[in-house]
Design a protein around this motif. Structure first.
Motif, PDB file in Angstrom:
ATOM      1  N   LEU A   2     -43.327 -61.600 -18.317  1.00 59.70           N
ATOM      2  CA  LEU A   2     -43.383 -60.564 -19.339  1.00 59.70           C
ATOM      3  C   LEU A   2     -41.981 -60.240 -19.815  1.00 59.70           C
ATOM      4  CD1 LEU A   2     -45.221 -58.513 -20.742  1.00 59.70           C
ATOM      5  CD2 LEU A   2     -44.764 -56.961 -18.860  1.00 59.70           C
ATOM      6  N   GLN A   3     -41.783 -60.182 -21.126  1.00 68.66           N
ATOM      7  CA  GLN A   3     -40.496 -59.826 -21.703  1.00 68.66           C
ATOM      8  C   GLN A   3     -40.679 -58.849 -22.855  1.00 68.66           C
ATOM      9  OE1 GLN A   3     -38.536 -63.552 -22.721  1.00 68.66           O
ATOM     10  NE2 GLN A   3     -37.333 -63.426 -20.832  1.00 68.66           N
ATOM     11  N   LEU A   4     -39.790 -57.879 -22.925  1.00 70.14           N
ATOM     12  CA  LEU A   4     -39.767 -56.918 -24.009  1.00 70.14           C
ATOM     13  C   LEU A   4     -38.396 -56.997 -24.683  1.00 70.14           C
ATOM     14  CD1 LEU A   4     -41.204 -53.872 -22.038  1.00 70.14           C
ATOM     15  CD2 LEU A   4     -42.473 -55.352 -23.595  1.00 70.14           C
ATOM     16  N   VAL A   5     -38.387 -57.034 -26.003  1.00 72.48           N
ATOM     17  CA  VAL A   5     -37.132 -57.114 -26.738  1.00 72.48           C
ATOM     18  C   VAL A   5     -37.130 -56.062 -27.831  1.00 72.48           C
ATOM     19  CG1 VAL A   5     -35.601 -58.543 -28.130  1.00 72.48           C
ATOM     20  CG2 VAL A   5     -36.921 -59.583 -26.274  1.00 72.48           C
ATOM     21  N   GLU A   6     -36.165 -55.145 -27.740  1.00 72.56           N
ATOM     22  CA  GLU A   6     -36.032 -54.101 -28.745  1.00 72.56           C
ATOM     23  C   GLU A   6     -35.083 -54.543 -29.854  1.00 72.56           C
ATOM     24  OE1 GLU A   6     -35.939 -52.001 -24.634  1.00 72.56           O
ATOM     25  OE2 GLU A   6     -35.101 -53.786 -25.598  1.00 72.56           O
ATOM     26  N   TYR A  24     -43.148 -57.993 -27.680  1.00 71.10           N
ATOM     27  CA  TYR A  24     -43.626 -58.271 -26.328  1.00 71.10           C
ATOM     28  C   TYR A  24     -44.084 -59.724 -26.249  1.00 71.10           C
ATOM     29  CZ  TYR A  24     -46.976 -57.736 -22.470  1.00 71.10           C
ATOM     30  OH  TYR A  24     -47.679 -57.854 -21.318  1.00 71.10           O
ATOM     31  N   THR A  25     -43.617 -60.448 -25.237  1.00 67.32           N
ATOM     32  CA  THR A  25     -44.077 -61.815 -25.039  1.00 67.32           C
ATOM     33  C   THR A  25     -44.453 -62.024 -23.575  1.00 67.32           C
ATOM     34  OG1 THR A  25     -41.824 -62.603 -24.605  1.00 67.32           O
ATOM     35  CG2 THR A  25     -42.610 -62.716 -26.871  1.00 67.32           C
ATOM     36  N   GLY A  26     -45.318 -62.970 -23.336  1.00 73.59           N
ATOM     37  CA  GLY A  26     -45.666 -63.346 -21.975  1.00 73.59           C
ATOM     38  C   GLY A  26     -47.044 -62.897 -21.542  1.00 73.59           C
ATOM     39  N   ASP A  27     -47.692 -62.087 -22.331  1.00 70.03           N
ATOM     40  CA  ASP A  27     -49.036 -61.636 -21.989  1.00 70.03           C
ATOM     41  C   ASP A  27     -49.630 -61.002 -23.244  1.00 70.03           C
ATOM     42  OD1 ASP A  27     -50.336 -60.093 -18.947  1.00 70.03           O
ATOM     43  OD2 ASP A  27     -51.371 -60.898 -20.700  1.00 70.03           O
ATOM     44  N   THR A  28     -50.762 -60.388 -23.113  1.00 70.05           N
ATOM     45  CA  THR A  28     -51.400 -59.747 -24.268  1.00 70.05           C
ATOM     46  C   THR A  28     -51.008 -58.280 -24.314  1.00 70.05           C
ATOM     47  OG1 THR A  28     -53.269 -61.248 -24.090  1.00 70.05           O
ATOM     48  CG2 THR A  28     -53.587 -59.239 -25.383  1.00 70.05           C
ATOM     49  N   LEU A  29     -50.316 -57.902 -25.370  1.00 69.96           N
ATOM     50  CA  LEU A  29     -49.792 -56.537 -25.470  1.00 69.96           C
ATOM     51  C   LEU A  29     -50.889 -55.503 -25.393  1.00 69.96           C
ATOM     52  CD1 LEU A  29     -47.324 -54.724 -25.981  1.00 69.96           C
ATOM     53  CD2 LEU A  29     -47.767 -54.994 -28.420  1.00 69.96           C
ATOM     54  N   ASN A  77     -48.028 -58.225 -31.398  1.00 65.54           N
ATOM     55  CA  ASN A  77     -47.367 -57.946 -30.116  1.00 65.54           C
ATOM     56  C   ASN A  77     -46.144 -57.054 -30.306  1.00 65.54           C
ATOM     57  OD1 ASN A  77     -49.243 -59.385 -28.708  1.00 65.54           O
ATOM     58  ND2 ASN A  77     -47.828 -60.919 -27.916  1.00 65.54           N
ATOM     59  N   THR A  78     -46.276 -56.035 -31.119  1.00 66.56           N
ATOM     60  CA  THR A  78     -45.136 -55.193 -31.465  1.00 66.56           C
ATOM     61  C   THR A  78     -45.522 -53.721 -31.423  1.00 66.56           C
ATOM     62  OG1 THR A  78     -44.266 -56.933 -32.910  1.00 66.56           O
ATOM     63  CG2 THR A  78     -43.369 -54.730 -33.198  1.00 66.56           C
ATOM     64  N   VAL A  79     -44.600 -52.937 -30.882  1.00 64.46           N
ATOM     65  CA  VAL A  79     -44.702 -51.482 -30.915  1.00 64.46           C
ATOM     66  C   VAL A  79     -43.503 -50.956 -31.698  1.00 64.46           C
ATOM     67  CG1 VAL A  79     -44.705 -49.379 -29.540  1.00 64.46           C
ATOM     68  CG2 VAL A  79     -45.968 -51.382 -28.752  1.00 64.46           C
ATOM     69  N   TYR A  80     -43.747 -49.961 -32.521  1.00 64.21           N
ATOM     70  CA  TYR A  80     -42.704 -49.414 -33.381  1.00 64.21           C
ATOM     71  C   TYR A  80     -42.414 -47.962 -33.016  1.00 64.21           C
ATOM     72  CZ  TYR A  80     -44.245 -53.369 -36.215  1.00 64.21           C
ATOM     73  OH  TYR A  80     -44.591 -54.625 -36.653  1.00 64.21           O
ATOM     74  N   TRP A 116     -39.233 -53.571 -18.542  1.00 69.70           N
ATOM     75  CA  TRP A 116     -38.297 -52.910 -19.446  1.00 69.70           C
ATOM     76  C   TRP A 116     -37.589 -53.922 -20.342  1.00 69.70           C
ATOM     77  CZ3 TRP A 116     -37.421 -47.644 -19.726  1.00 69.70           C
ATOM     78  CH2 TRP A 116     -38.050 -46.873 -18.731  1.00 69.70           C
ATOM     79  N   GLY A 117     -37.291 -53.488 -21.568  1.00 69.07           N
ATOM     80  CA  GLY A 117     -36.429 -54.267 -22.430  1.00 69.07           C
ATOM     81  C   GLY A 117     -34.974 -53.974 -22.135  1.00 69.07           C
ATOM     82  N   GLN A 118     -34.103 -54.643 -22.900  1.00 67.53           N
ATOM     83  CA  GLN A 118     -32.669 -54.523 -22.640  1.00 67.53           C
ATOM     84  C   GLN A 118     -32.019 -53.358 -23.390  1.00 67.53           C
ATOM     85  OE1 GLN A 118     -33.878 -56.419 -24.980  1.00 67.53           O
ATOM     86  NE2 GLN A 118     -32.555 -55.929 -26.716  1.00 67.53           N
ATOM     87  N   GLY A 119     -32.729 -52.786 -24.329  1.00 64.63           N
ATOM     88  CA  GLY A 119     -32.248 -51.614 -25.043  1.00 64.63           C
ATOM     89  C   GLY A 119     -31.606 -51.932 -26.375  1.00 64.63           C
ATOM     90  N   THR A 120     -31.614 -50.942 -27.256  1.00 65.83           N
ATOM     91  CA  THR A 120     -30.931 -51.042 -28.547  1.00 65.83           C
ATOM     92  C   THR A 120     -30.234 -49.712 -28.801  1.00 65.83           C
ATOM     93  OG1 THR A 120     -31.215 -51.599 -30.893  1.00 65.83           O
ATOM     94  CG2 THR A 120     -32.979 -50.305 -29.880  1.00 65.83           C
ATOM     95  N   GLN A 121     -29.011 -49.796 -29.307  1.00 65.28           N
ATOM     96  CA  GLN A 121     -28.196 -48.588 -29.476  1.00 65.28           C
ATOM     97  C   GLN A 121     -28.497 -47.905 -30.799  1.00 65.28           C
ATOM     98  OE1 GLN A 121     -26.044 -47.095 -27.324  1.00 65.28           O
ATOM     99  NE2 GLN A 121     -25.684 -45.475 -28.834  1.00 65.28           N
TER     100      GLN A 121
END
Length: 126
Positions: A2-6, A24-29, A77-80, A116-121
């Motif tokens: 599972l990976q999350l990317v912001e 979101y990748t790696g599974d069904t969101l 596969n996206t959350v906003y 968790w994702g890696q974060g965005t500033q």
């Protein structure tokens, strides 16, 4: 895996808007409750908003109610996180997180999430 990317963070003036995305990748969101969190330097990570797996339930921190809107598109596969009327105190690193089993009553707690994702500033400054 599972990976999350912001994405979507940046520098914006007070009163401006940004839209953050969490892909979101790696599974069904659609199976996961998703939370947005933020952490400013020297402060603890705090819950901003969360959304249930189907999108029917949402929750917001008092500090962002009426200004931020969480939504999801499970087909993408996206959350906003739409952030309007931004204030300098919104400046932080923003993270999305996913959980299969969190009770929605505690979905604003970072301890409820395993992924968790890696974060965005996000920086709000004139």
């Amino acid at each position: 895996q599972l990976q999350l990317v912001e994405s979507g963070g940046g520098l914006v003036q007070p009163g401006g808007s940004l839209r953050l995305s969490c892909v979101y990748t790696g599974d069904t969101l659609g199976y996961y409750t998703i939370g947005w969190f933020r952490q400013a330097p020297g402060k603890e990570r705090e819950g901003v908003s969360c959304i249930s797996s189907g999108g029917g339930s949402t929750n917001y921190a008092d500090s962002v109610k009426g200004r931020f809107t969480i939504s999801r598109d499970n087909a993408k596969n996206t959350v906003y996180l739409q952030m309007n009327s931004l204030k300098p105190e919104d400046t932080a690193s923003y993270y999305c997180a996913a959980s299969l089993s969190v009770l929605f009553s505690v979905c604003m707690s970072p301890r409820s999430y395993a992924y968790w994702g890696q974060g965005t500033q996000v920086t709000v400054s004139s």
